[in-house]
Write a protein that holds these residues in place. Structure first.
Motif, PDB file in Angstrom:
ATOM      1  N   VAL A   1      33.490  51.072  31.852  1.00 43.74           N
ATOM      2  CA  VAL A   1      32.155  50.533  32.147  1.00 43.74           C
ATOM      3  C   VAL A   1      32.206  49.136  32.746  1.00 43.74           C
ATOM      4  O   VAL A   1      31.262  48.712  33.419  1.00 43.74           O
ATOM      5  CB  VAL A   1      31.266  50.529  30.884  1.00 43.74           C
ATOM      6  N   THR A   2      33.307  48.397  32.492  1.00 43.68           N
ATOM      7  CA  THR A   2      33.422  47.049  33.054  1.00 43.68           C
ATOM      8  C   THR A   2      34.169  47.057  34.380  1.00 43.68           C
ATOM      9  O   THR A   2      33.912  46.230  35.251  1.00 43.68           O
ATOM     10  CB  THR A   2      34.154  46.099  32.086  1.00 43.68           C
ATOM     11  N   GLY A   3      35.140  47.966  34.514  1.00 44.02           N
ATOM     12  CA  GLY A   3      35.882  48.103  35.756  1.00 44.02           C
ATOM     13  C   GLY A   3      36.961  47.070  35.992  1.00 44.02           C
ATOM     14  O   GLY A   3      37.589  47.070  37.054  1.00 44.02           O
ATOM     15  N   SER A   4      37.190  46.170  35.036  1.00 46.62           N
ATOM     16  CA  SER A   4      38.220  45.139  35.228  1.00 46.62           C
ATOM     17  C   SER A   4      38.820  44.740  33.891  1.00 46.62           C
ATOM     18  O   SER A   4      38.170  44.839  32.846  1.00 46.62           O
ATOM     19  CB  SER A   4      37.632  43.897  35.904  1.00 46.62           C
ATOM     20  N   SER A   5      40.067  44.268  33.933  1.00 51.56           N
ATOM     21  CA  SER A   5      40.730  43.820  32.708  1.00 51.56           C
ATOM     22  C   SER A   5      40.096  42.539  32.194  1.00 51.56           C
ATOM     23  O   SER A   5      39.981  42.337  30.969  1.00 51.56           O
ATOM     24  CB  SER A   5      42.224  43.599  32.972  1.00 51.56           C
ATOM     25  N   SER A   6      39.651  41.663  33.091  1.00 49.19           N
ATOM     26  CA  SER A   6      39.069  40.384  32.659  1.00 49.19           C
ATOM     27  C   SER A   6      37.759  40.587  31.898  1.00 49.19           C
ATOM     28  O   SER A   6      37.548  39.998  30.833  1.00 49.19           O
ATOM     29  CB  SER A   6      38.829  39.470  33.866  1.00 49.19           C
ATOM     30  N   LEU A   7      36.870  41.439  32.405  1.00 48.84           N
ATOM     31  CA  LEU A   7      35.600  41.681  31.723  1.00 48.84           C
ATOM     32  C   LEU A   7      35.809  42.519  30.463  1.00 48.84           C
ATOM     33  O   LEU A   7      35.063  42.397  29.490  1.00 48.84           O
ATOM     34  CB  LEU A   7      34.588  42.356  32.661  1.00 48.84           C
TER      35      LEU A   7
ATOM     36  N   VAL B   1      48.363  41.322  33.740  1.00 45.47           N
ATOM     37  CA  VAL B   1      46.971  41.571  33.359  1.00 45.47           C
ATOM     38  C   VAL B   1      46.119  40.416  33.878  1.00 45.47           C
ATOM     39  O   VAL B   1      46.128  39.326  33.303  1.00 45.47           O
ATOM     40  CB  VAL B   1      46.819  41.689  31.824  1.00 45.47           C
ATOM     41  N   PRO B   2      45.363  40.609  34.957  1.00 46.38           N
ATOM     42  CA  PRO B   2      44.513  39.541  35.499  1.00 46.38           C
ATOM     43  C   PRO B   2      43.412  39.160  34.500  1.00 46.38           C
ATOM     44  O   PRO B   2      42.663  40.016  34.033  1.00 46.38           O
ATOM     45  CB  PRO B   2      43.908  40.159  36.765  1.00 46.38           C
ATOM     46  N   LEU B   3      43.332  37.862  34.178  1.00 48.09           N
ATOM     47  CA  LEU B   3      42.346  37.388  33.196  1.00 48.09           C
ATOM     48  C   LEU B   3      41.201  36.607  33.832  1.00 48.09           C
ATOM     49  O   LEU B   3      40.097  36.579  33.295  1.00 48.09           O
ATOM     50  CB  LEU B   3      43.047  36.519  32.149  1.00 48.09           C
ATOM     51  N   PHE B   4      41.474  35.949  34.954  1.00 47.45           N
ATOM     52  CA  PHE B   4      40.465  35.119  35.611  1.00 47.45           C
ATOM     53  C   PHE B   4      40.472  35.409  37.116  1.00 47.45           C
ATOM     54  O   PHE B   4      41.522  35.706  37.687  1.00 47.45           O
ATOM     55  CB  PHE B   4      40.752  33.630  35.348  1.00 47.45           C
TER      56      PHE B   4
END
Length: 445
Positions: free
Chosen positions: A39-45, A181-184
Protein backbone atom coordinates in the motif's frame (compact mmCIF):
# COMPACT_ATOMS: atom_id res chain seq x y z
CA UNK A 1 -14.52 -1.83 50.24
CA UNK A 2 -12.52 -0.03 47.56
CA UNK A 3 -11.22 -2.48 44.93
CA UNK A 4 -7.87 -0.70 44.90
CA UNK A 5 -7.42 -1.62 48.56
CA UNK A 6 -7.95 -5.29 47.78
CA UNK A 7 -5.23 -5.45 45.15
CA UNK A 8 -1.81 -6.59 46.33
CA UNK A 9 0.95 -4.30 45.11
CA UNK A 10 3.61 -6.92 44.45
CA UNK A 11 4.54 -6.38 40.77
CA UNK A 12 7.88 -4.72 40.05
CA UNK A 13 9.29 -2.94 37.01
CA UNK A 14 10.72 -6.00 35.21
CA UNK A 15 7.47 -7.97 35.52
CA UNK A 16 5.57 -4.94 34.19
CA UNK A 17 8.04 -4.58 31.31
CA UNK A 18 7.67 -8.24 30.32
CA UNK A 19 3.88 -7.82 30.44
CA UNK A 20 4.09 -4.92 28.00
CA UNK A 21 6.25 -6.85 25.53
CA UNK A 22 4.43 -10.17 25.96
CA UNK A 23 0.93 -8.75 25.33
CA UNK A 24 1.86 -6.70 22.27
CA UNK A 25 4.11 -9.03 20.25
CA UNK A 26 2.06 -11.66 18.44
CA UNK A 27 1.60 -12.85 14.87
CA UNK A 28 1.16 -9.47 13.20
CA UNK A 29 4.86 -8.62 13.14
CA UNK A 30 5.49 -11.49 10.71
CA UNK A 31 2.62 -10.96 8.31
CA UNK A 32 1.80 -7.27 8.01
CA UNK A 33 4.91 -6.17 6.11
CA UNK A 34 3.53 -7.54 2.78
CA UNK A 35 0.48 -5.32 3.20
CA UNK A 36 2.42 -2.23 4.27
CA UNK A 37 4.88 -2.48 1.38
CA UNK A 38 2.04 -3.03 -1.09
CA UNK A 39 0.00 0.00 0.00
CA UNK A 40 2.97 2.35 0.49
CA UNK A 41 5.00 1.21 -2.51
CA UNK A 42 8.38 2.08 -0.96
CA UNK A 43 10.73 0.88 1.76
CA UNK A 44 11.02 4.39 3.24
CA UNK A 45 7.26 4.87 3.74
CA UNK A 46 6.96 1.26 4.94
CA UNK A 47 9.45 1.86 7.76
CA UNK A 48 7.98 5.32 8.48
CA UNK A 49 4.53 3.71 8.90
CA UNK A 50 5.98 1.29 11.47
CA UNK A 51 7.75 4.14 13.27
CA UNK A 52 4.65 6.36 13.36
CA UNK A 53 2.54 3.41 14.52
CA UNK A 54 4.97 2.86 17.38
CA UNK A 55 4.95 6.53 18.43
CA UNK A 56 1.14 6.64 18.43
CA UNK A 57 1.08 3.41 20.44
CA UNK A 58 3.49 4.85 23.03
CA UNK A 59 1.31 7.97 23.38
CA UNK A 60 -1.77 5.76 23.62
CA UNK A 61 -0.21 3.54 26.28
CA UNK A 62 0.93 6.47 28.42
CA UNK A 63 -2.50 8.10 28.14
CA UNK A 64 -4.46 4.96 29.00
CA UNK A 65 -2.13 4.18 31.91
CA UNK A 66 -3.53 7.19 33.78
CA UNK A 67 -7.01 5.67 33.62
CA UNK A 68 -5.67 2.24 34.53
CA UNK A 69 -4.01 3.60 37.66
CA UNK A 70 -7.06 5.69 38.61
CA UNK A 71 -9.63 2.96 37.83
CA UNK A 72 -7.78 -0.34 38.47
CA UNK A 73 -10.83 -2.57 38.03
CA UNK A 74 -11.30 -5.91 36.31
CA UNK A 75 -12.52 -5.26 32.80
CA UNK A 76 -9.99 -2.60 31.86
CA UNK A 77 -11.22 -0.45 28.98
CA UNK A 78 -14.86 -1.49 29.48
CA UNK A 79 -14.69 0.02 32.97
CA UNK A 80 -13.01 3.22 31.76
CA UNK A 81 -15.73 3.70 29.13
CA UNK A 82 -18.46 2.88 31.65
CA UNK A 83 -17.05 5.30 34.24
CA UNK A 84 -16.77 8.12 31.70
CA UNK A 85 -19.65 7.67 29.27
CA UNK A 86 -22.14 5.26 30.91
CA UNK A 87 -23.41 1.71 30.50
CA UNK A 88 -24.62 1.84 26.89
CA UNK A 89 -21.22 2.81 25.38
CA UNK A 90 -19.46 0.28 27.62
CA UNK A 91 -21.89 -2.41 26.42
CA UNK A 92 -21.17 -1.43 22.82
CA UNK A 93 -17.46 -1.93 23.47
CA UNK A 94 -18.09 -5.35 25.03
CA UNK A 95 -20.36 -6.24 22.10
CA UNK A 96 -17.74 -5.14 19.55
CA UNK A 97 -15.11 -7.21 21.35
CA UNK A 98 -17.43 -10.22 21.48
CA UNK A 99 -18.64 -10.23 17.85
CA UNK A 100 -15.70 -8.59 16.02
CA UNK A 101 -12.44 -8.05 17.90
CA UNK A 102 -11.71 -11.44 19.47
CA UNK A 103 -13.36 -13.71 16.84
CA UNK A 104 -11.68 -11.73 14.03
CA UNK A 105 -8.29 -12.11 15.72
CA UNK A 106 -8.84 -15.84 16.16
CA UNK A 107 -10.02 -16.41 12.59
CA UNK A 108 -7.38 -14.14 10.99
CA UNK A 109 -4.52 -15.78 12.86
CA UNK A 110 -5.95 -19.26 12.19
CA UNK A 111 -5.97 -18.42 8.47
CA UNK A 112 -2.39 -17.16 8.53
CA UNK A 113 -1.23 -20.16 10.61
CA UNK A 114 -2.78 -22.51 8.07
CA UNK A 115 -1.30 -20.57 5.16
CA UNK A 116 2.19 -20.90 6.65
CA UNK A 117 1.75 -24.59 7.48
CA UNK A 118 0.54 -25.33 3.94
CA UNK A 119 3.54 -23.47 2.56
CA UNK A 120 5.92 -25.33 4.90
CA UNK A 121 4.55 -28.76 4.03
CA UNK A 122 3.92 -28.02 0.36
CA UNK A 123 0.19 -28.80 0.58
CA UNK A 124 -2.64 -27.68 -1.68
CA UNK A 125 -4.42 -24.41 -0.79
CA UNK A 126 -7.74 -26.26 -0.84
CA UNK A 127 -6.92 -27.35 2.71
CA UNK A 128 -6.71 -23.74 3.96
CA UNK A 129 -10.23 -23.28 5.32
CA UNK A 130 -10.60 -26.79 6.84
CA UNK A 131 -7.19 -26.42 8.47
CA UNK A 132 -8.04 -22.95 9.84
CA UNK A 133 -11.25 -24.35 11.35
CA UNK A 134 -9.32 -27.19 13.00
CA UNK A 135 -6.76 -24.73 14.40
CA UNK A 136 -9.44 -22.51 15.97
CA UNK A 137 -11.29 -25.57 17.31
CA UNK A 138 -8.15 -27.11 18.81
CA UNK A 139 -7.32 -23.94 20.77
CA UNK A 140 -10.88 -23.71 22.08
CA UNK A 141 -10.73 -27.36 23.21
CA UNK A 142 -7.48 -26.67 25.09
CA UNK A 143 -9.15 -23.79 26.91
CA UNK A 144 -12.28 -25.79 27.67
CA UNK A 145 -10.06 -28.11 29.73
CA UNK A 146 -9.49 -25.27 32.20
CA UNK A 147 -7.52 -22.07 32.65
CA UNK A 148 -4.56 -24.10 33.97
CA UNK A 149 -4.04 -25.63 30.52
CA UNK A 150 -4.76 -22.46 28.55
CA UNK A 151 -2.51 -20.38 30.80
CA UNK A 152 0.26 -22.97 30.79
CA UNK A 153 0.20 -23.20 27.03
CA UNK A 154 0.35 -19.40 26.82
CA UNK A 155 3.48 -19.28 28.98
CA UNK A 156 5.15 -21.91 26.79
CA UNK A 157 4.40 -20.11 23.53
CA UNK A 158 5.37 -16.68 24.93
CA UNK A 159 8.93 -17.92 25.37
CA UNK A 160 9.01 -19.32 21.85
CA UNK A 161 7.57 -16.23 20.16
CA UNK A 162 10.72 -14.20 20.78
CA UNK A 163 13.13 -16.83 19.40
CA UNK A 164 12.36 -16.49 15.65
CA UNK A 165 12.23 -12.70 15.97
CA UNK A 166 15.67 -12.58 17.62
CA UNK A 167 17.17 -15.01 15.08
CA UNK A 168 15.84 -13.13 12.05
CA UNK A 169 17.02 -9.74 13.36
CA UNK A 170 20.49 -10.75 14.59
CA UNK A 171 21.47 -12.93 11.64
CA UNK A 172 19.56 -10.87 9.08
CA UNK A 173 21.30 -7.61 9.93
CA UNK A 174 24.74 -9.16 9.44
CA UNK A 175 23.85 -11.40 6.51
CA UNK A 176 25.69 -10.61 3.27
CA UNK A 177 22.65 -11.72 1.29
CA UNK A 178 20.24 -9.07 0.08
CA UNK A 179 20.58 -5.49 -1.02
CA UNK A 180 20.41 -1.88 0.20
CA UNK A 181 17.26 -0.43 1.79
CA UNK A 182 16.56 3.19 0.73
CA UNK A 183 15.38 5.17 3.79
CA UNK A 184 15.34 8.77 2.55
CA UNK A 185 13.53 10.68 1.27
CA UNK A 186 10.36 9.29 2.80
CA UNK A 187 7.98 9.01 -0.12
CA UNK A 188 5.25 6.78 -1.51
CA UNK A 189 5.73 4.52 -4.49
CA UNK A 190 4.81 5.35 -8.06
CA UNK A 191 1.11 6.29 -8.57
CA UNK A 192 0.43 6.10 -4.80
CA UNK A 193 -0.82 9.14 -2.85
CA UNK A 194 1.38 9.75 0.21
CA UNK A 195 -1.45 10.23 2.73
CA UNK A 196 -3.49 7.34 1.32
CA UNK A 197 -0.46 5.06 1.46
CA UNK A 198 0.37 6.21 4.97
CA UNK A 199 -3.24 5.68 6.12
CA UNK A 200 -3.37 2.15 4.75
CA UNK A 201 0.09 1.36 6.06
CA UNK A 202 -0.63 2.73 9.52
CA UNK A 203 -3.85 0.73 9.77
CA UNK A 204 -1.92 -2.44 8.94
CA UNK A 205 0.83 -1.79 11.48
CA UNK A 206 -1.64 -1.14 14.29
CA UNK A 207 -2.67 -4.79 14.21
CA UNK A 208 0.91 -5.77 15.05
CA UNK A 209 1.09 -3.19 17.86
CA UNK A 210 -2.31 -4.16 19.25
CA UNK A 211 -2.41 -5.61 22.75
CA UNK A 212 -0.92 -2.57 24.50
CA UNK A 213 -4.32 -1.73 26.07
CA UNK A 214 -3.85 -4.69 28.44
CA UNK A 215 -0.72 -3.06 29.87
CA UNK A 216 -2.51 -0.76 32.27
CA UNK A 217 -4.63 -3.53 33.77
CA UNK A 218 -1.82 -4.30 36.23
CA UNK A 219 -1.62 -0.68 37.43
CA UNK A 220 -3.37 -1.44 40.73
CA UNK A 221 -0.86 -4.21 41.52
CA UNK A 222 2.36 -2.31 40.86
CA UNK A 223 4.62 -1.60 43.82
CA UNK A 224 5.33 1.87 42.53
CA UNK A 225 2.87 2.73 39.72
CA UNK A 226 3.86 6.41 39.53
CA UNK A 227 7.45 5.43 38.67
CA UNK A 228 7.27 1.92 37.19
CA UNK A 229 4.17 2.19 34.98
CA UNK A 230 5.38 4.97 32.67
CA UNK A 231 8.88 3.43 32.54
CA UNK A 232 7.48 -0.01 31.64
CA UNK A 233 5.28 1.51 28.94
CA UNK A 234 7.96 3.77 27.48
CA UNK A 235 10.76 1.18 27.46
CA UNK A 236 8.45 -1.71 26.55
CA UNK A 237 6.66 -0.05 23.65
CA UNK A 238 9.84 1.70 22.52
CA UNK A 239 11.55 -1.70 22.52
CA UNK A 240 8.71 -3.21 20.50
CA UNK A 241 8.92 -0.33 18.01
CA UNK A 242 12.66 -0.89 17.57
CA UNK A 243 12.12 -4.65 17.16
CA UNK A 244 9.45 -4.06 14.51
CA UNK A 245 11.65 -1.56 12.65
CA UNK A 246 14.61 -3.95 12.67
CA UNK A 247 12.67 -7.01 11.54
CA UNK A 248 11.01 -5.07 8.73
CA UNK A 249 14.39 -3.65 7.71
CA UNK A 250 15.69 -7.23 7.53
CA UNK A 251 12.72 -8.31 5.39
CA UNK A 252 13.35 -5.39 3.02
CA UNK A 253 17.08 -6.10 2.99
CA UNK A 254 16.64 -9.82 2.30
CA UNK A 255 13.98 -9.65 -0.41
CA UNK A 256 13.14 -7.23 -3.24
CA UNK A 257 10.10 -5.13 -2.37
CA UNK A 258 8.33 -6.64 -5.39
CA UNK A 259 8.74 -10.09 -3.80
CA UNK A 260 7.29 -8.85 -0.51
CA UNK A 261 4.17 -7.09 -1.84
CA UNK A 262 1.14 -9.20 -0.95
CA UNK A 263 3.31 -12.23 -0.15
CA UNK A 264 2.00 -13.85 3.04
CA UNK A 265 5.08 -16.08 3.10
CA UNK A 266 7.49 -13.14 3.40
CA UNK A 267 8.77 -14.17 6.85
CA UNK A 268 9.45 -17.73 5.69
CA UNK A 269 11.06 -16.58 2.43
CA UNK A 270 13.30 -14.10 4.27
CA UNK A 271 14.30 -16.82 6.74
CA UNK A 272 15.35 -19.06 3.84
CA UNK A 273 17.52 -16.28 2.40
CA UNK A 274 19.18 -15.74 5.79
CA UNK A 275 19.53 -19.34 7.04
CA UNK A 276 19.16 -21.49 3.96
CA UNK A 277 16.33 -23.94 3.31
CA UNK A 278 16.68 -26.09 6.46
CA UNK A 279 17.29 -23.16 8.80
CA UNK A 280 14.42 -21.27 7.20
CA UNK A 281 12.09 -24.17 7.90
CA UNK A 282 13.13 -24.26 11.56
CA UNK A 283 12.47 -20.53 11.93
CA UNK A 284 9.11 -20.99 10.20
CA UNK A 285 8.19 -23.64 12.80
CA UNK A 286 9.08 -21.10 15.50
CA UNK A 287 6.81 -18.56 13.80
CA UNK A 288 3.99 -21.12 13.70
CA UNK A 289 4.35 -21.73 17.46
CA UNK A 290 4.25 -17.96 18.03
CA UNK A 291 1.07 -17.57 15.97
CA UNK A 292 -0.58 -20.57 17.63
CA UNK A 293 0.19 -18.99 21.00
CA UNK A 294 -1.29 -15.67 19.86
CA UNK A 295 -4.52 -17.47 18.90
CA UNK A 296 -4.56 -19.06 22.35
CA UNK A 297 -4.15 -15.67 24.03
CA UNK A 298 -7.10 -14.16 22.18
CA UNK A 299 -9.22 -17.28 22.76
CA UNK A 300 -8.46 -17.39 26.47
CA UNK A 301 -9.19 -13.70 26.99
CA UNK A 302 -12.06 -13.40 24.53
CA UNK A 303 -14.29 -16.15 25.86
CA UNK A 304 -14.52 -14.25 29.15
CA UNK A 305 -16.11 -11.21 27.47
CA UNK A 306 -19.57 -12.73 26.79
CA UNK A 307 -19.33 -14.43 30.19
CA UNK A 308 -18.76 -11.10 31.98
CA UNK A 309 -21.56 -9.46 29.98
CA UNK A 310 -23.88 -12.36 30.82
CA UNK A 311 -23.15 -11.92 34.52
CA UNK A 312 -24.43 -8.33 34.13
CA UNK A 313 -27.47 -9.76 32.28
CA UNK A 314 -26.88 -7.50 29.29
CA UNK A 315 -27.09 -10.30 26.72
CA UNK A 316 -29.93 -12.58 25.59
CA UNK A 317 -29.51 -16.08 27.05
CA UNK A 318 -27.41 -14.60 29.87
CA UNK A 319 -28.28 -17.53 32.14
CA UNK A 320 -26.74 -20.04 29.74
CA UNK A 321 -23.74 -17.87 28.84
CA UNK A 322 -22.83 -17.34 32.51
CA UNK A 323 -22.76 -21.03 33.40
CA UNK A 324 -19.37 -22.52 34.23
CA UNK A 325 -18.25 -26.06 33.47
CA UNK A 326 -16.70 -28.34 36.07
CA UNK A 327 -13.35 -26.94 34.90
CA UNK A 328 -14.49 -23.40 35.70
CA UNK A 329 -14.84 -22.37 32.04
CA UNK A 330 -17.92 -20.65 30.51
CA UNK A 331 -18.48 -23.31 27.85
CA UNK A 332 -21.42 -21.63 26.10
CA UNK A 333 -19.50 -18.34 25.84
CA UNK A 334 -16.50 -20.18 24.38
CA UNK A 335 -18.70 -21.92 21.80
CA UNK A 336 -20.35 -18.63 20.79
CA UNK A 337 -16.91 -17.13 20.21
CA UNK A 338 -15.81 -20.17 18.19
CA UNK A 339 -19.00 -20.08 16.09
CA UNK A 340 -18.46 -16.42 15.15
CA UNK A 341 -14.79 -17.15 14.37
CA UNK A 342 -15.86 -20.05 12.10
CA UNK A 343 -18.17 -17.72 10.14
CA UNK A 344 -15.34 -15.21 9.73
CA UNK A 345 -12.97 -17.91 8.45
CA UNK A 346 -15.43 -18.61 5.63
CA UNK A 347 -16.21 -14.97 4.84
CA UNK A 348 -12.92 -13.11 5.26
CA UNK A 349 -9.21 -13.21 4.66
CA UNK A 350 -6.38 -12.24 7.00
CA UNK A 351 -6.04 -8.59 5.98
CA UNK A 352 -9.76 -7.86 5.68
CA UNK A 353 -10.43 -9.27 9.13
CA UNK A 354 -7.51 -7.52 10.80
CA UNK A 355 -8.28 -4.16 9.16
CA UNK A 356 -11.90 -4.37 10.32
CA UNK A 357 -11.03 -5.26 13.91
CA UNK A 358 -8.40 -2.48 14.11
CA UNK A 359 -10.88 0.07 12.72
CA UNK A 360 -13.63 -0.86 15.18
CA UNK A 361 -11.46 -1.15 18.28
CA UNK A 362 -9.73 2.17 17.54
CA UNK A 363 -13.08 3.96 17.76
CA UNK A 364 -13.23 2.86 21.39
CA UNK A 365 -9.51 3.43 21.95
CA UNK A 366 -9.97 7.05 20.86
CA UNK A 367 -12.93 7.43 23.23
CA UNK A 368 -10.66 6.09 25.99
CA UNK A 369 -7.93 8.63 25.23
CA UNK A 370 -10.53 11.41 25.33
CA UNK A 371 -11.78 10.06 28.67
CA UNK A 372 -8.43 11.03 30.23
CA UNK A 373 -9.06 14.69 29.40
CA UNK A 374 -12.77 14.52 30.28
CA UNK A 375 -12.11 13.05 33.73
CA UNK A 376 -9.32 15.55 34.45
CA UNK A 377 -11.93 18.29 34.12
CA UNK A 378 -14.95 16.44 35.53
CA UNK A 379 -13.30 14.63 38.43
CA UNK A 380 -10.17 16.54 39.43
CA UNK A 381 -10.33 14.91 42.88
CA UNK A 382 -10.04 11.37 41.45
CA UNK A 383 -6.99 9.63 42.90
CA UNK A 384 -4.38 9.27 40.15
CA UNK A 385 -1.30 7.27 41.22
CA UNK A 386 0.11 7.98 37.78
CA UNK A 387 -0.57 10.96 35.52
CA UNK A 388 0.08 10.95 31.78
CA UNK A 389 3.49 12.37 30.95
CA UNK A 390 3.53 15.67 29.03
CA UNK A 391 -0.22 16.15 29.54
CA UNK A 392 -2.15 17.30 27.49
CA UNK A 393 0.32 16.72 24.61
CA UNK A 394 0.40 12.92 25.02
CA UNK A 395 -3.39 12.31 24.98
CA UNK A 396 -3.80 14.79 22.11
CA UNK A 397 -1.25 12.85 20.03
CA UNK A 398 -3.08 9.60 20.86
CA UNK A 399 -6.47 11.13 19.99
CA UNK A 400 -5.24 12.61 16.70
CA UNK A 401 -3.62 9.28 15.81
CA UNK A 402 -6.89 7.48 16.54
CA UNK A 403 -8.93 9.96 14.52
CA UNK A 404 -6.52 9.60 11.58
CA UNK A 405 -6.81 5.79 11.65
CA UNK A 406 -10.62 5.83 11.87
CA UNK A 407 -11.25 8.62 9.33
CA UNK A 408 -8.70 7.34 6.79
CA UNK A 409 -10.33 3.89 6.95
CA UNK A 410 -13.77 5.40 6.34
CA UNK A 411 -12.52 7.19 3.23
CA UNK A 412 -10.15 4.54 1.84
CA UNK A 413 -12.00 1.33 2.83
CA UNK A 414 -15.58 2.56 3.05
CA UNK A 415 -17.32 -0.80 2.65
CA UNK A 416 -15.14 -2.40 5.33
CA UNK A 417 -15.76 0.52 7.70
CA UNK A 418 -19.53 0.38 7.12
CA UNK A 419 -19.54 -3.37 7.76
CA UNK A 420 -17.66 -2.92 11.03
CA UNK A 421 -19.93 -0.07 12.12
CA UNK A 422 -23.05 -2.00 11.12
CA UNK A 423 -22.10 -5.09 13.14
CA UNK A 424 -21.20 -2.87 16.11
CA UNK A 425 -24.49 -0.94 15.96
CA UNK A 426 -26.43 -4.22 15.93
CA UNK A 427 -25.55 -4.28 19.61
CA UNK A 428 -28.02 -1.49 20.36
CA UNK A 429 -31.24 -3.51 19.73
CA UNK A 430 -29.63 -6.52 21.41
CA UNK A 431 -28.89 -4.41 24.50
CA UNK A 432 -32.37 -2.89 24.48
CA UNK A 433 -33.95 -6.37 24.30
CA UNK A 434 -31.73 -7.80 27.04
CA UNK A 435 -32.31 -4.79 29.29
CA UNK A 436 -36.06 -5.09 28.91
CA UNK A 437 -36.09 -8.89 29.21
CA UNK A 438 -33.78 -8.93 32.24
CA UNK A 439 -35.35 -5.85 33.87
CA UNK A 440 -32.16 -3.76 33.91
CA UNK A 441 -32.60 -0.23 35.27
CA UNK A 442 -31.93 2.79 33.02
CA UNK A 443 -30.80 4.92 35.93
CA UNK A 444 -27.07 4.52 35.38
CA UNK A 445 -27.18 5.17 31.63
Amino acid sequence: MNEDAQLKRNIGFWAALSTVIGTAIGGGVFFKTPVVTEVTGSSSLTLFSWLLGGLITIAAGLTTAELSAAIPETGGMVEYINHTYGKTPSFMLGWAEMVIYFPANISALSIIFSTQLIHLLGLDLKYLIPMALVVALSITLINLCGSKYGGGFQTFTTIFKLIPIALIIVFGLFSKNGGPVPLFPVKAGTDINFLTGLGHGLLATMFAYDGWIQVGNIAGELKNPKKDLPRAIIFGLLGITVIYLFINFVFLKSLPISSINGNENTAADAAKVIFGDFGGRLVTIGILISVYGAINGYTMTGLRIPYAMALDKTLPFSKQLSKLSKFGIPTAAALVQLFIAFIMVFLGDFNTLTDMLVFVIWIFYTMTFAATIILRKREPELKRPYKALLYPFTPIVAILGGIFIVVSTIFTQTSLALLGLGITLLGLPVYAYARKHNHISKDSD
